[in-house]
Design a protein around this motif. Structure first.
Motif, PDB file in Angstrom:
ATOM      1  N   HIS A 143     -11.356 -21.304  65.150  1.00 23.49           N
ATOM      2  CA  HIS A 143     -10.735 -20.115  64.574  1.00 23.49           C
ATOM      3  C   HIS A 143     -10.249 -20.394  63.163  1.00 23.49           C
TER       4      HIS A 143
ATOM      5  N   ASN B 196     -13.607 -22.383  59.485  1.00 21.63           N
ATOM      6  CA  ASN B 196     -14.992 -21.930  59.527  1.00 21.63           C
ATOM      7  C   ASN B 196     -15.649 -22.426  58.248  1.00 21.63           C
TER       8      ASN B 196
ATOM      9  N   ASP C  10     -18.826 -22.817  57.606  1.00 22.62           N
ATOM     10  CA  ASP C  10     -20.231 -22.453  57.494  1.00 22.62           C
ATOM     11  C   ASP C  10     -20.528 -22.001  56.062  1.00 22.62           C
ATOM     12  N   THR C  11     -21.505 -22.606  55.434  1.00 27.13           N
ATOM     13  CA  THR C  11     -21.841 -22.227  54.054  1.00 27.13           C
ATOM     14  C   THR C  11     -23.333 -21.972  53.929  1.00 27.13           C
TER      15      THR C  11
ATOM     16  N   SER D 175     -19.185 -19.834  51.008  1.00 26.40           N
ATOM     17  CA  SER D 175     -18.858 -19.815  52.432  1.00 26.40           C
ATOM     18  C   SER D 175     -19.465 -18.573  53.057  1.00 26.40           C
ATOM     19  N   ALA D 176     -19.921 -18.713  54.283  1.00 25.86           N
ATOM     20  CA  ALA D 176     -20.604 -17.590  54.932  1.00 25.86           C
ATOM     21  C   ALA D 176     -19.635 -16.511  55.384  1.00 25.86           C
ATOM     22  N   GLN D 177     -18.342 -16.779  55.257  1.00 26.39           N
ATOM     23  CA  GLN D 177     -17.364 -15.799  55.708  1.00 26.39           C
ATOM     24  C   GLN D 177     -16.705 -15.140  54.502  1.00 26.39           C
TER      25      GLN D 177
ATOM     26  N   GLY E  76     -13.125 -11.640  56.795  1.00 30.75           N
ATOM     27  CA  GLY E  76     -13.506 -12.202  58.083  1.00 30.75           C
ATOM     28  C   GLY E  76     -14.909 -11.859  58.531  1.00 30.75           C
ATOM     29  N   THR E  77     -15.557 -10.931  57.852  1.00 31.10           N
ATOM     30  CA  THR E  77     -16.925 -10.595  58.246  1.00 31.10           C
ATOM     31  C   THR E  77     -17.903 -11.595  57.645  1.00 31.10           C
ATOM     32  N   ARG E  78     -19.125 -11.545  58.121  1.00 33.78           N
ATOM     33  CA  ARG E  78     -20.122 -12.489  57.637  1.00 33.78           C
ATOM     34  C   ARG E  78     -20.763 -11.946  56.366  1.00 33.78           C
ATOM     35  N   ARG E  79     -20.877 -12.810  55.382  1.00 33.37           N
ATOM     36  CA  ARG E  79     -21.450 -12.442  54.098  1.00 33.37           C
ATOM     37  C   ARG E  79     -22.957 -12.303  54.196  1.00 33.37           C
TER      38      ARG E  79
ATOM     39  N   SER F 111     -18.159  -6.825  49.214  1.00 31.52           N
ATOM     40  CA  SER F 111     -17.050  -7.644  49.659  1.00 31.52           C
ATOM     41  C   SER F 111     -15.963  -7.618  48.581  1.00 31.52           C
TER      42      SER F 111
END
Lengths: 128, 142
Positions: free
Chosen positions: A15, A18, A20-21, A32-34, A38-41, A99
């Motif tokens: 949580h 995160n 993730d890139t 970053s993928a977020q 909080g949503t995914r890019r 975004s």
């Protein structure tokens, strides 16, 4: 450490952290993928380019995988902006919400782009 | 409507429009006109500045008939497509982005020479309207 304690620990880590890139296919920036909300890019916040991974016409993953460049700004009824992307290889169009950390210079440049070269004289509107 | 004055030295980069051999209407019985799905205007197919009229010049509404390739008439949707936004080609020509109201698909179409100026300008000015992101972006960054 008991098993449920471990599971709780893992979920807390997932949580909070995160990491993730992905690297942008256009400018190479590692983002970053977020998104901040909080949503995914799905596009790079710096150059707004995206990658064609979803087939919009028939659904599911796309076999194209090419670069998608931003071409237009669409405004929803709620006032939110969407970026229209166009695949440089297969000409497919997608729309994605902006975004909060997207490059506002490029967004504004796309929004005012049609007004720079109108196809008709704008003086005609003065007589209406 | 393509611009006559080319910016820079990029001349002769025009691709000729695709030849489109399609029949308008059922069985082609109305080969020379169509009725707009939005405002019910009878529209002639002859358009100044383009060989393919694909939207109503009065209200810019189109019909979802093409699938992946423009002119293939392979779509089974046949929904009404409303003008969503405007984009500009590198040569300065405006394109209308249509969105299908029944399946949500997007398509880009060239504007014609007799398109109504007022809805075109409304589309172009829509991102800059009051209370939108544009005003807040300009006020915070400048």
């Amino acid at each position: 450490m008991s098993s449920d304690n471990l599971a709780h620990h893992q979920s807390t880590i997932n949580h909070v952290l995160n990491t993730d890139t992905f690297s942008c296919v256009w400018c190479g920036l590692t983002v970053s993928a977020q998104a901040p909300d909080g949503t995914r890019r799905n596009h790079c916040p710096s150059c707004l380019h995206s990658k064609h991974v979803m087939d919009q016409i028939e659904g599911g993953p796309s076999a194209c995988g090419s670069k998608m460049s931003p071409i237009a700004i669409a405004v929803l009824r709620t006032g939110d902006w969407m970026i229209i992307h166009r695949c440089v290889r297969c000409d497919e169009l997608t729309s994605n919400p902006v975004s909060t950390d997207d490059n506002q210079l490029i967004l504004m440049r796309m929004a005012v782009r049609p007004l720079a070269q109108p196809p008709f004289p704008l003086e005609a509107f003065g007589t209406l | 409507m393509p611009r006559r004055t080319q910016s820079g030295g990029r001349k002769n980069r025009h691709r000729p429009q695709r030849y489109k051999d399609v029949l308008h209407g059922n069985g082609g019985h109305r080969a020379n006109d169509f009725r707009c799905a939005g405002c019910r205007l009878d529209v002639s197919l002859v358009a100044p500045g383009t060989a393919h009229r694909n939207h109503c010049p009065n209200c810019l509404t189109s019909l979802h008939v093409d699938h992946r390739i423009p002119g293939d008439r392979a779509s089974t949707c046949h929904g009404r497509m409303e003008a969503l936004s405007l984009t500009v080609r590198p040569d300065g020509e405006w394109m209308i982005i249509h969105q299908c109201q029944s399946c949500g698909e997007l398509s880009a179409n060239r504007i014609a020479g007799d398109d109504n100026m007022l809805p075109l300008m409304r589309l172009a000015l829509r991102p800059l309207g009051a209370g939108s992101i544009a005003s807040s972006a300009l006020l915070t960054t400048l």
